[in-house]
Scaffold this active site. Structure first.
Site, PDB file in Angstrom:
ATOM      1  N   GLU A  26       0.728  -1.296   0.101  1.00 26.91           N
ATOM      2  CA  GLU A  26      -0.046   0.132  -0.010  1.00 26.91           C
ATOM      3  C   GLU A  26       0.834   1.410   0.014  1.00 26.91           C
ATOM      4  OE1 GLU A  26      -2.924  -0.510   3.032  1.00 26.91           O
ATOM      5  OE2 GLU A  26      -3.526  -2.478   2.461  1.00 26.91           O
TER       6      GLU A  26
ATOM      7  N   GLU B 132     -12.020  -9.842   9.279  1.00 21.27           N
ATOM      8  CA  GLU B 132     -10.873  -9.318   9.337  1.00 21.27           C
ATOM      9  C   GLU B 132     -10.300 -10.112  10.478  1.00 21.27           C
ATOM     10  OE1 GLU B 132      -9.256  -6.293   8.704  1.00 21.27           O
ATOM     11  OE2 GLU B 132      -7.674  -7.604   9.658  1.00 21.27           O
TER      12      GLU B 132
ATOM     13  N   GLU C 130      -4.966  -6.579   2.246  1.00 20.74           N
ATOM     14  CA  GLU C 130      -3.794  -7.081   2.630  1.00 20.74           C
ATOM     15  C   GLU C 130      -3.198  -8.446   2.201  1.00 20.74           C
ATOM     16  OE1 GLU C 130      -6.113  -6.102   5.224  1.00 20.74           O
ATOM     17  OE2 GLU C 130      -5.831  -4.098   4.590  1.00 20.74           O
TER      18      GLU C 130
ATOM     19  N   HIS D 277     -17.858 -10.751   6.264  1.00 20.60           N
ATOM     20  CA  HIS D 277     -16.384 -10.044   6.309  1.00 20.60           C
ATOM     21  C   HIS D 277     -15.666 -10.752   7.136  1.00 20.60           C
ATOM     22  CE1 HIS D 277     -13.685  -6.525   7.675  1.00 20.60           C
ATOM     23  NE2 HIS D 277     -13.183  -6.917   6.598  1.00 20.60           N
TER      24      HIS D 277
ATOM     25  N   GLU E 117      -9.346   4.117   0.733  1.00 17.82           N
ATOM     26  CA  GLU E 117      -9.471   4.482   2.331  1.00 17.82           C
ATOM     27  C   GLU E 117      -8.488   5.372   2.794  1.00 17.82           C
ATOM     28  OE1 GLU E 117      -9.005   0.218   3.154  1.00 17.82           O
ATOM     29  OE2 GLU E 117      -6.990   0.539   3.748  1.00 17.82           O
TER      30      GLU E 117
HETATM   31  C1  NOJ Z   1      -8.314  -2.580   5.792  1.00 12.10           C
HETATM   32  C2  NOJ Z   1      -9.185  -2.824   4.806  1.00 12.10           C
HETATM   33  O1  NOJ Z   1      -8.336  -2.259   3.633  1.00 12.10           O
HETATM   34  C3  NOJ Z   1     -10.382  -2.063   4.681  1.00 12.10           C
HETATM   35  O2  NOJ Z   1     -11.141  -2.371   3.533  1.00 12.10           O
HETATM   36  C4  NOJ Z   1     -11.103  -2.601   5.928  1.00 12.10           C
HETATM   37  O3  NOJ Z   1     -12.326  -1.894   6.062  1.00 12.10           O
HETATM   38  C5  NOJ Z   1     -10.542  -2.448   7.287  1.00 12.10           C
HETATM   39  N1  NOJ Z   1      -8.918  -3.163   7.113  1.00 12.10           N
HETATM   40  C6  NOJ Z   1     -10.859  -3.468   8.442  1.00 12.10           C
HETATM   41  O4  NOJ Z   1     -11.067  -4.737   8.158  1.00 12.10           O
HETATM   42 CA    CA Z   2      -5.654  -2.068   3.426  1.00 11.24          CA
END
Ligand code: NOJ
Ligand code: CA
Length: 692
Positions: free
Chosen positions: A177, A404, A473, A402, A497
């Site tokens: 990134e 994470e 990521e 989702h 973002e």
């Molecule tokens: C980073 C991701 O690029 C983003 O899209 C996401 O909202 C956040 N992490 C939380 O998972």
């Molecule tokens: Ca990211």
């Protein structure tokens, strides 16, 4: 389906070349004969190659070797046991993609090598030479003196023939990134752009190296891009940069134990790929990377249809909502999810992503406190997962799950089965995964072999449970979507973002005039275009999106992904006439054409939608205003069309007047050439529909 014709190329010669003291020079050409690869052994009997395009050397003598743990390097004293040539020509269909049909036409050469020294170890090198570039990979055959291989270094050289203009990001082992730097090759300094805090991950840049795809322009006007294809059970490759000798060398991503790759023979490395083009747009139209991958292995992909999607996402990034439940403003609640479903179903959008739905977000950053305890099956109390899925179904809006993981692979892999079983049970057919922060287990990096295998494991779980994967990521895209079309999209880029919260001014307008020629050559990007409230007022004082609104529209065509987010708050789209373009624009294409481009300045792309056969055009510029000509000669002979043009208003500017645009309609034909003014940081989006 395959049409393999074994044929002797006739151009194979076994001659000795005095000049570089090489013996056994073997030449292989592309089908159109423009590209030639010379393979030979040096005077020390080390494998090496040279690449030329239309008789101009583009890669000068470059050597190949491997350093191994507890064993002698595989480097010199080779003899050629055998060489085999092949030619291959097929046309295959993409399940989803930029083009429905892909031509896969190459000549190949396999060189079987064996050491003449005591160990007599074997190594094969396979070249495939296409009209748009070359790929080569190493094959470690099964053999007595090489069973378990621990690679501490792969030394594949790429010896450049000039100080090329280069678009590059640092060879970070954890994250891609970054903003691209444009510089002479000799000015690459991977540490220069390191901005502590501006990234969502641990950054580890051990030396002056770049990540791939890295793209260059030669003084003679050729475009070269270096990448890899079919990265499977191996470490990701960065390219170490020798700014004095103008050379690059593969530098694999390792772990804290200094190990790059552990494999048992037989195995193959990923392809090392070099795209060669005379026009920048040809890099994008090239199918080299995807063609170097194996054909589709997923029998039934009918569970996934390319789609636009809304989501509970931008709220968190601009601060109107939170992922966690303990604080205020938990965004992932049933009521808001239903509102989004209503909005999607009214606007030709068939999916919705909900982030922050599951327990564990309270300390998701806090790795050191070891307090990340994500649970991938338990929703927060204000979010009724079953109800949201059922409501979506009633409105033809599918939920995108989702996960994470905060890069805690140990935790995630323990829950993979239950997490995917839940999606199967609820008939959820897509998931966005995320790997923010440093990897657990400690000492591993996002781009090393351990993680490459993890991302692969998730793809396999996806195939098993009919779930398509959009990884953030991620490991870089290397064309594996051909073999595993469940790999629908990924981030691996400095996305939208950053405009919401980065301390460095966000992504400059130039960013997305470079990304299509670098990161996008690997594959689809989940960039999340389409922010209408570009000033982010009143939510963000210090941040903004550095483009005009028309530029945001154009991104749906310029950037390719089979899932394209429609991320802004509903109220910013409602009653805005420009939203019609987002309603209309396709996501699955029959044909893609880059009409004109200069890397880092502007790009104009046209794509024809697979089902409707409508055409969409997107054009964006960097911080400079410019007038472009859009030649519609791709339209059908003798037909008339209505073009709806969304362009910057006179006086619009990405800083001073970003949201001003104009919509106009006009009849067009194959003969039409449109002249359009793009504002600074501006763009233009056009939909073209045939008159009945
Ligand atoms: C980073 C991701 O690029 C983003 O899209 C996401 O909202 C956040 N992490 C939380 O998972
Ligand atoms: Ca990211």
């Amino acid at each position: 389906m395959k049409n393999i014709l074994l044929f002797f190329l006739g151009c194979i010669t076994l001659i000795s070349c005095e000049e570089n003291k090489a013996n056994f020079v073997t030449i292989i050409e592309s089908p159109n004969k423009n590209i030639k690869v010379n393979f030979s052994l040096s005077s020390e009997k080390q494998p090496m190659y040279v690449v030329s395009f239309k008789n101009e050397t583009v890669i000068d003598t470059s050597k190949m070797s491997f350093d191994l743990k507890d064993a002698l390097s595989l480097e010199t004293d080779f003899k050629i046991l055998n060489t085999t040539t092949d030619t291959f020509n097929e046309t295959w269909q993409m399940v989803w993609g930029e083009d429905q049909e892909v031509i896969n036409n190459y000549n190949s050469l396999k060189i079987e090598l064996q050491e003449t020294s005591e160990l007599k170890r074997k190594l094969n090198i396979i070249f495939k030479v296409y009209n748009d570039g070359i790929g080569f990979r190493y094959e470690f055959p099964k053999q007595e003196n090489l069973t378990n291989v621990t690679i501490t270094d792969e030394n594949t050289e790429f010896n450049l023939t000039g100080n090329h203009k280069t678009w590059w990001i640092p060879g970070d082992w954890d994250i891609y990134e970054y903003l691209y730097t444009t510089s002479k090759f000799s000015d690459i300094n991977a540490f220069k752009d390191y901005i502590p805090g501006a990234h969502l991950g641990q950054t580890y840049i051990p030396e002056n190296a770049v990540n791939t795809p890295v793209t260059m322009k030669t003084d003679t006007g050729l475009y070269l891009s270096f990448h890899e294809a079919d990265l499977t059970d191996y470490a990701g490759m960065t390219l170490a940069v020798d700014t004095i000798n103008l050379e690059m060398k593969s530098e694999l991503v390792g772990n804290s134990k200094g190990i790059k790759v552990s494999r048992a023979t037989p195995f193959k490395t990923p392809w090392r790929a070099i795209q060669i083009a005379e026009k920048p747009g040809d890099l994008i139209e090239s199918k080299l990377i995807i063609n170097l991958n194996e054909p589709n292995s997923v029998e039934d992909m009918s569970f996934f249809t390319p789609t636009k999607y809304v989501g509970i996402w931008w709220d968190m990034h601009i601060g109107t909502g939170n992922w966690d439940y303990a604080g205020k403003n938990h965004a992932a609640n049933t009521k808001y999810a239903k509102e989004l479903i209503d909005f999607a179903s009214e606007n030709n959008i068939n999916a919705m992503l909900v982030e922050g739905w599951n327990i564990g977000w309270e300390q998701w950053w806090d790795k050191k406190a070891k307090k990340v305890h994500f649970d991938f099956v338990t929703p927060y109390p204000d979010y009724n997962l079953q109800e949201v899925v059922a409501y979506g179904k009633s409105k033809n809006v599918a939920l995108i799950m989702h996960h994470e993981t905060s890069a805690d692979i140990t935790l995630y892999e323990k829950q993979l089965d239950t997490a995917f079983a839940l999606m199967k049970e609820l008939k959820i057919h897509a998931v966005k995964t995320g790997y923010v922060g440093s990897v657990i287990p400690e000492g591993e990096y996002h781009h090393g072999q351990f993680m490459v295998n993890h991302y692969q494991k998730v793809l396999e779980k996806g195939i098993e449970n009919q779930v398509a994967i959009n990884a953030h990521e991620p490991i870089k895209a290397t064309g594996k979507r051909r073999t595993y079309p469940v790999a629908i999209s990924r981030e691996g880029v400095r996305g939208q973002e950053y405009n919401a919260w980065s301390d460095d001014g966000g992504n400059p307008p130039e960013h997305l005039t470079i990304v299509p020629f670098t990161r996008m050559l690997g594959g689809p990007i989940d960039y999340t275009p389409g922010i209408f409230n570009t000033t982010l007022k009143p939510y963000k004082v210090k941040n903004q999106v550095n483009t005009t609104l028309a530029h945001q529209l154009a991104l749906y065509v310029v950037l390719y992904s089979p899932v394209q987010m429609v991320p802004d708050l509903i109220k910013n789209y409602k009653n805005n006439p420009a939203f019609q373009f987002i309603r209309d624009v396709g996501v699955d294409w029959k044909k893609t054409k880059v009409l004109d481009a200069e890397i880092g300045d502007y790009i104009i792309v046209a794509r024809q939608e697979k089902k409707s056969k409508k055409w969409f055009v997107g054009a964006i510029t960097d911080e400079n205003l410019r007038t472009i000509k859009i030649n519609l000669d791709f339209l059908e002979e003798g037909k008339t069309y209505i073009a709806t043009i969304y362009k910057d208003a006179s006086g619009s500017h990405y800083l001073k007047n970003p949201e001003a645009y104009k919509i106009s309609k006009q009849n067009v034909t194959k003969e039409t050439i449109l002249t359009i003014k793009l504002a600074a940081g501006g763009g233009c989006a056009i939909s073209i529909v045939k008159n009945q």
